[in-house]
Design an enzyme around this catalytic site. Structure first.
Site, mmCIF file in Angstrom:
data_model
loop_
_atom_site.group_PDB
_atom_site.id
_atom_site.type_symbol
_atom_site.label_atom_id
_atom_site.label_comp_id
_atom_site.label_asym_id
_atom_site.label_seq_id
_atom_site.Cartn_x
_atom_site.Cartn_y
_atom_site.Cartn_z
ATOM 1 N N SER A 21 -6.028 44.717 35.212
ATOM 2 C CA SER A 21 -4.944 43.959 34.820
ATOM 3 C C SER A 21 -3.941 45.011 34.290
ATOM 4 O O SER A 21 -3.784 46.298 34.684
ATOM 5 C CB SER A 21 -5.112 42.914 33.533
ATOM 6 O OG SER A 21 -4.034 42.215 33.424
ATOM 7 N N ASN A 22 -2.716 44.738 33.512
ATOM 8 C CA ASN A 22 -1.722 45.516 32.964
ATOM 9 C C ASN A 22 -1.427 45.169 31.545
ATOM 10 O O ASN A 22 -2.010 44.227 31.276
ATOM 11 C CB ASN A 22 -0.571 45.919 34.134
ATOM 12 C CG ASN A 22 -0.008 44.576 34.203
ATOM 13 O OD1 ASN A 22 0.780 43.923 33.129
ATOM 14 N ND2 ASN A 22 -0.133 44.171 35.345
#
Ligand code: C5P
Length: 208
Positions: A21-22
């Protein structure tokens, strides 16, 4: 005007417990939702996993993966007048999601990643009279990259911002219109930036 807004990150699972993810928090997208609602627009929010409370007065579709965000956007875009893509969609996902939890073996582990479907590019192909405003988060060659994305995703405008924007309450953005001209550049709280963007969308893309 009915506006589709994407916000937050996506998660791409590699097994049942781990994901890529980020650090997107969804603040910009949610600020856009609030501003659009205050300005009297109908909003459909497609949100990745974030800690923010669901905004009131709009339809909210909560999704996890880029694939789910893609499907949710495709189902709602035809009923909307335009889309603002503020989500930080993962560009890659593991080719396969393995069941259970990948075990340690004492050796390195290579991940096999494939590109995710580009949501805005898909919407760009079916847009007809609808408008598309994308975001471009760039660390280098920012303007040329943003212009490439504007073109390839059939956007009517693109909002250039910087990795510093991630998770921050303030940001610096440049709004670039379809002809590649700077339509505005602001440094402010995301709530204020959201209002600038909506005002421009109303006056230029026909938001009244
Ligand atoms: O990741 P990228 O810099 O290409 O993102 C630019 C714009 O495209 C953003 O508005 C983002 O929400 C959107 N995007 C998307 N689907 C992807 C990747 C990005 O809609 N798979």
């Amino acid at each position: 005007v009915r506006i589709l807004i994407t916000a937050g990150p996506t998660r791409e699972y590699l097994d049942d417990v781990r994901y890529l993810s980020n650090a997107s928090t969804g603040k910009m997208g949610y600020a856009l939702v609030r501003s659009a609602r205050l300005r009297g627009h109908d909003v459909v929010l497609v949100s990745g996993p974030v800690d923010l409370p669901a905004p009131e007065g709009c339809e909210v579709l909560r999704v996890v993966s880029s694939r789910e965000m893609h499907a949710a956007c495709l189902s709602r875009f035809p009923q909307c007048d335009g889309v603002i893509g503020a989500a930080a969609v993962c560009d890659y996902r593991p080719r396969a999601r393995l069941p259970g939890k990948i075990k340690k073996t004492g050796k390195g582990l290579q991940l096999d990643l494939v590109e995710t479907e580009d949501i805005l590019a898909t919407l760009g192909r079916i847009k007809e009279h609808r408008w598309i405003v994308g975001f471009a988060l760039e660390s280098e060659d920012a303007r040329p990259n943003a212009l490439r994305k504007l073109e390839s995703k059939h956007c009517d405008a693109i909002v250039l911002n910087h990795p510093r924007a991630i998770g921050a309450d303030d940001s610096s953005i440049e709004l670039i219109d379809r002809s590649g001209e700077t339509a505005g550049a602001w440094t402010a709280e995301k709530a204020v930036l959201a209002d600038h963007l909506l005002a421009w969308i109303e006056s230029t893309l026909g938001g009244d």
